[in-house]
Design a protein around this motif. Structure first.
Motif, mmCIF file in Angstrom:
data_model
loop_
_atom_site.group_PDB
_atom_site.id
_atom_site.type_symbol
_atom_site.label_atom_id
_atom_site.label_comp_id
_atom_site.label_asym_id
_atom_site.label_seq_id
_atom_site.Cartn_x
_atom_site.Cartn_y
_atom_site.Cartn_z
ATOM 1 N N ASN A 113 10.152 3.405 -3.729
ATOM 2 C CA ASN A 113 10.082 2.485 -4.859
ATOM 3 C C ASN A 113 10.746 1.153 -4.531
ATOM 4 O OD1 ASN A 113 8.610 3.963 -6.785
ATOM 5 N ND2 ASN A 113 10.420 5.146 -7.348
ATOM 6 N N PHE A 114 11.858 1.210 -3.807
ATOM 7 C CA PHE A 114 12.535 -0.021 -3.408
ATOM 8 C C PHE A 114 11.679 -0.833 -2.443
ATOM 9 C CE2 PHE A 114 15.072 -2.079 -0.053
ATOM 10 C CZ PHE A 114 15.648 -3.096 -0.802
ATOM 11 N N ILE A 115 11.076 -0.160 -1.462
ATOM 12 C CA ILE A 115 10.253 -0.866 -0.476
ATOM 13 C C ILE A 115 9.031 -1.488 -1.139
ATOM 14 C CG2 ILE A 115 8.785 -0.561 1.544
ATOM 15 C CD1 ILE A 115 11.673 -0.609 2.253
ATOM 16 N N VAL A 116 8.378 -0.723 -2.022
ATOM 17 C CA VAL A 116 7.211 -1.254 -2.731
ATOM 18 C C VAL A 116 7.619 -2.451 -3.582
ATOM 19 C CG1 VAL A 116 5.529 -0.774 -4.551
ATOM 20 C CG2 VAL A 116 5.905 0.895 -2.734
ATOM 21 N N PHE A 117 8.736 -2.324 -4.264
ATOM 22 C CA PHE A 117 9.219 -3.444 -5.076
ATOM 23 C C PHE A 117 9.484 -4.668 -4.206
ATOM 24 C CE2 PHE A 117 12.669 -5.977 -6.804
ATOM 25 C CZ PHE A 117 12.223 -6.230 -8.088
ATOM 26 N N PHE A 118 10.145 -4.460 -3.087
ATOM 27 C CA PHE A 118 10.497 -5.567 -2.191
ATOM 28 C C PHE A 118 9.238 -6.250 -1.651
ATOM 29 C CE2 PHE A 118 12.004 -7.439 1.804
ATOM 30 C CZ PHE A 118 13.176 -8.054 1.386
ATOM 31 N N GLN A 119 8.257 -5.451 -1.218
ATOM 32 C CA GLN A 119 7.026 -5.993 -0.660
ATOM 33 C C GLN A 119 6.171 -6.681 -1.721
ATOM 34 O OE1 GLN A 119 5.266 -6.534 1.999
ATOM 35 N NE2 GLN A 119 3.170 -6.632 1.241
ATOM 36 N N ALA A 120 5.899 -5.962 -2.804
ATOM 37 C CA ALA A 120 4.979 -6.493 -3.810
ATOM 38 C C ALA A 120 5.596 -7.664 -4.564
ATOM 39 C CB ALA A 120 4.581 -5.381 -4.783
ATOM 40 N N PHE A 227 -1.836 -8.806 6.318
ATOM 41 C CA PHE A 227 -2.848 -7.759 6.284
ATOM 42 C C PHE A 227 -2.417 -6.497 5.545
ATOM 43 C CE2 PHE A 227 -4.341 -10.254 9.949
ATOM 44 C CZ PHE A 227 -5.700 -10.354 9.645
ATOM 45 N N ALA A 228 -1.202 -6.452 5.035
ATOM 46 C CA ALA A 228 -0.699 -5.240 4.385
ATOM 47 C C ALA A 228 -1.130 -5.170 2.926
ATOM 48 C CB ALA A 228 0.824 -5.189 4.478
ATOM 49 N N CYS A 229 -1.613 -4.000 2.514
ATOM 50 C CA CYS A 229 -1.898 -3.778 1.092
ATOM 51 C C CYS A 229 -1.764 -2.295 0.738
ATOM 52 C CB CYS A 229 -3.272 -4.305 0.711
ATOM 53 S SG CYS A 229 -4.657 -3.504 1.551
ATOM 54 N N SER A 230 -0.932 -1.570 1.506
ATOM 55 C CA SER A 230 -0.761 -0.140 1.256
ATOM 56 C C SER A 230 -0.169 0.134 -0.118
ATOM 57 C CB SER A 230 0.143 0.479 2.329
ATOM 58 O OG SER A 230 -0.448 0.380 3.600
ATOM 59 N N GLN A 231 0.565 -0.834 -0.672
ATOM 60 C CA GLN A 231 1.197 -0.621 -1.965
ATOM 61 C C GLN A 231 0.178 -0.457 -3.090
ATOM 62 O OE1 GLN A 231 1.303 -3.370 -0.212
ATOM 63 N NE2 GLN A 231 0.964 -5.180 -1.475
ATOM 64 N N VAL A 232 -1.065 -0.882 -2.858
ATOM 65 C CA VAL A 232 -2.101 -0.715 -3.888
ATOM 66 C C VAL A 232 -3.177 0.280 -3.442
ATOM 67 C CG1 VAL A 232 -1.742 -3.006 -4.868
ATOM 68 C CG2 VAL A 232 -3.407 -2.715 -3.023
ATOM 69 N N ALA A 233 -2.908 1.036 -2.383
ATOM 70 C CA ALA A 233 -3.921 1.961 -1.853
ATOM 71 C C ALA A 233 -4.306 3.024 -2.874
ATOM 72 C CB ALA A 233 -3.401 2.615 -0.576
ATOM 73 N N GLU A 317 4.863 -0.666 -11.317
ATOM 74 C CA GLU A 317 4.844 0.784 -11.168
ATOM 75 C C GLU A 317 6.123 1.288 -10.513
ATOM 76 O OE1 GLU A 317 2.193 4.211 -8.877
ATOM 77 O OE2 GLU A 317 1.282 2.274 -9.337
ATOM 78 N N ALA A 318 6.618 0.568 -9.504
ATOM 79 C CA ALA A 318 7.863 0.966 -8.837
ATOM 80 C C ALA A 318 9.040 0.926 -9.801
ATOM 81 C CB ALA A 318 8.121 0.057 -7.633
ATOM 82 N N VAL A 319 9.088 -0.105 -10.637
ATOM 83 C CA VAL A 319 10.179 -0.224 -11.610
ATOM 84 C C VAL A 319 10.087 0.895 -12.647
ATOM 85 C CG1 VAL A 319 11.119 -1.666 -13.457
ATOM 86 C CG2 VAL A 319 10.453 -2.704 -11.294
#
Length: 480
Positions: A113-120, A227-233, A317-319
């Motif tokens: 959740n922290f990584i997704v929050f940081f990235q997104a 190129f990263a978009c795994s957070q919305v996969a 979603e992460a929050v």
């Protein structure tokens, strides 16, 4: 192999749009988007602020190495998307954070959740920076009589709450599919303006066609971000009608091809035009009063307005997961949903107003969060779930809607209710998976034979850590 296919509600009880939105945000089996629509959603999530920094990345990597490495990064990113969904199919888990919790325990859940929050959230901030670098410039140039348009902070705030916030109110990312198509259609306009005007300024700059640049790993961090978009996969997978592995492979492959061609056309053109003087935001290389370039500026700003929600949905979603509002068997209430949306949107907007250096956002967010999400966690999930036994899908048996009775594989087809029950896809209630050879079945252990995808997953983890260490350390050194 999990294969949900196309789910059509029975005529006696069709889903309303609000009900489908709620169910689609929670579980597979209720997808409504085609492969092409999901591909455009993925392209919109991929080709965001990062594309503007790719000429800068090519300069630091070296022209030829930069192009070669971009192909590798794009392929590995697509592979990570495929591995992530395969891991979800093996375990019957279709949310990123819950999958990592299954693999690493509760600490893994909070770490993800922290990584997704940081990235997104970092992506959203970079999009806001680009909005601030484009729209206020145009408003000031073409409406000089209104001095208020020179106030960058005010312009961003007004645009955010009037145009962007409404796009973030839906629960499911599938609601953005058509907006994503419009956003992606802005990219040819941006490229065309670059193609027309960039060569005019090229004679003023030196663009050596070098093999190796001064900071390859720093460039890799920017490319990983781009190129990263795994957070919305998983969000996009749940929104797709064809929820088979082959259907998802088609979506990710098409999205990767489109993203790479658009991104690298922009990168090559930008570098060849401005060379060693290229800026992290390519549009800063152009004068503000060039009318053709300003068409591209407007297209970029408009595209960013439609791309910000693609970063906001996984951030929210992460929050919600961290706060306990969203779990395996429940979704946030309307009040919780809207409170988190408004507060989080305000915080991200404020950060986008306050932060001006998009180059540092590229390097740090890309080097740390993007490599973790795009390479390390998908590959690790794929490897760990090689011998996974699928969990029983308890969440699917619990009602999300007031008139949606609990269902199971045995009773879903025969249960009766006076309240006109919602459709529960029978395929989804009897999830099966198989190994790559197609011989597995639900409840059995995966084969121990190693495939080329298993070896690729190991290399993907090594690649991710290598890029992370060198790109983040380089970014921190340059910021001192």
């Amino acid at each position: 192999m999990a294969s949900y296919g196309v789910v059509t509600p029975p005529p006696e009880r069709p889903l309303t749009q609000a009900e489908r939105d709620l169910l689609q945000s929670d579980r597979p089996g209720y997808g409504s988007c085609s492969v092409v629509e999901v591909s455009f959603n993925l392209v919109n999530a991929t080709v965001g602020a990062g594309i503007i920094g790719l000429p800068f990345a090519v300069y630091h990597a070296g022209f030829f190495i930069g192009i070669a490495v971009s192909v590798i990064v794009a392929i590995l990113s697509q592979l990570g998307l495929y591995m992530l969904i395969r891991a979800g199919q093996r375990t019957n888990i279709y949310k990123f954070a819950m999958l990592v919790e299954y693999l690493m325990g509760r600490p893994g859940y909070h770490f993800l959740n922290f990584i997704v929050f940081f990235q997104a959230a970092g992506a959203c901030v970079s999009y806001f920076i680009l909005v601030g670098d484009t729209i206020p410039v145009l408003l000031t140039l073409y409406f000089p009589q209104y001095s208020i348009f020179a106030n960058r902070s005010l312009v961003i705030a007004v645009i955010s709450y009037v145009f962007i916030l409404p796009l973030n109110l839906s629960r499911s990312i599938g609601a953005l599919a058509r907006w994503s198509i419009l956003s992606v259609l802005c990219l040819p306009v941006i490229l065309l303006t670059m193609l027309i005007r960039a060569p005019v300024y090229a004679p003023e700059h030196r663009a050596p066609l070098t093999w190796v640049g001064s900071d390859i790993f720093g460039a890799l961090g920017i490319m990983a971000f781009a190129f990263a978009c795994s957070q919305v996969a998983f969000d996009n997978f749940r929104s797709q009608k064809d929820q088979s592995s082959s259907g998802w492979a088609k979506s990710t492959t098409l999205a990767t091809i489109m993203s790479w061609f658009v991104s690298m056309a922009f990168a090559v053109l930008g570098y060849l035009s401005f060379g060693v003087d290229v800026q992290p935001n390519l549009f800063l290389n152009f004068p503000n009063d060039d009318p053709i370039v300003n068409i591209g500026r407007f297209a970029l700003g408009f595209s960013m307005l439609l791309t910000i929600p693609m970063g906001f949905y996984p951030t929210r979603e992460a929050v919600q997961k961290s706060l306990g509002f969203e779990t395996a068997d429940r979704q946030p209430t309307k009040m919780q949903h809207y409170i988190v949306t408004f507060v989080l949107f305000t915080v991200i907007t404020a950060a986008g107003i306050a932060i001006r250096s998009i180059g540092q956002v590229y390097a740090i967010v890309g080097g740390f969060a993007a490599t973790t999400l795009a390479y390390i966690l998908p590959a690790a999930s794929y490897l760990v779930t090689r011998r996974a036994v699928p969990l029983e899908d308890e969440a699917a048996k619990k009602p999300l809607l007031a008139h949606d009775p609990p269902t199971d594989a045995a009773s879903s087809s025969s249960s009766t209710s006076s309240s006109s029950p919602l459709p529960s896809p029978s395929a989804k209630d009897n999830v099966a998976w198989s190994d790559e050879s197609g011989t597995g079945r639900a409840g059995a252990l995966m084969t121990t034979r190693w495939s080329w995808l298993d070896m690729a997953a190991v290399l993907l983890i090594i690649w991710g850590f290598m890029v992370m260490i060198f790109s983040v350390s380089g970014a921190l050194r340059s910021s001192k």
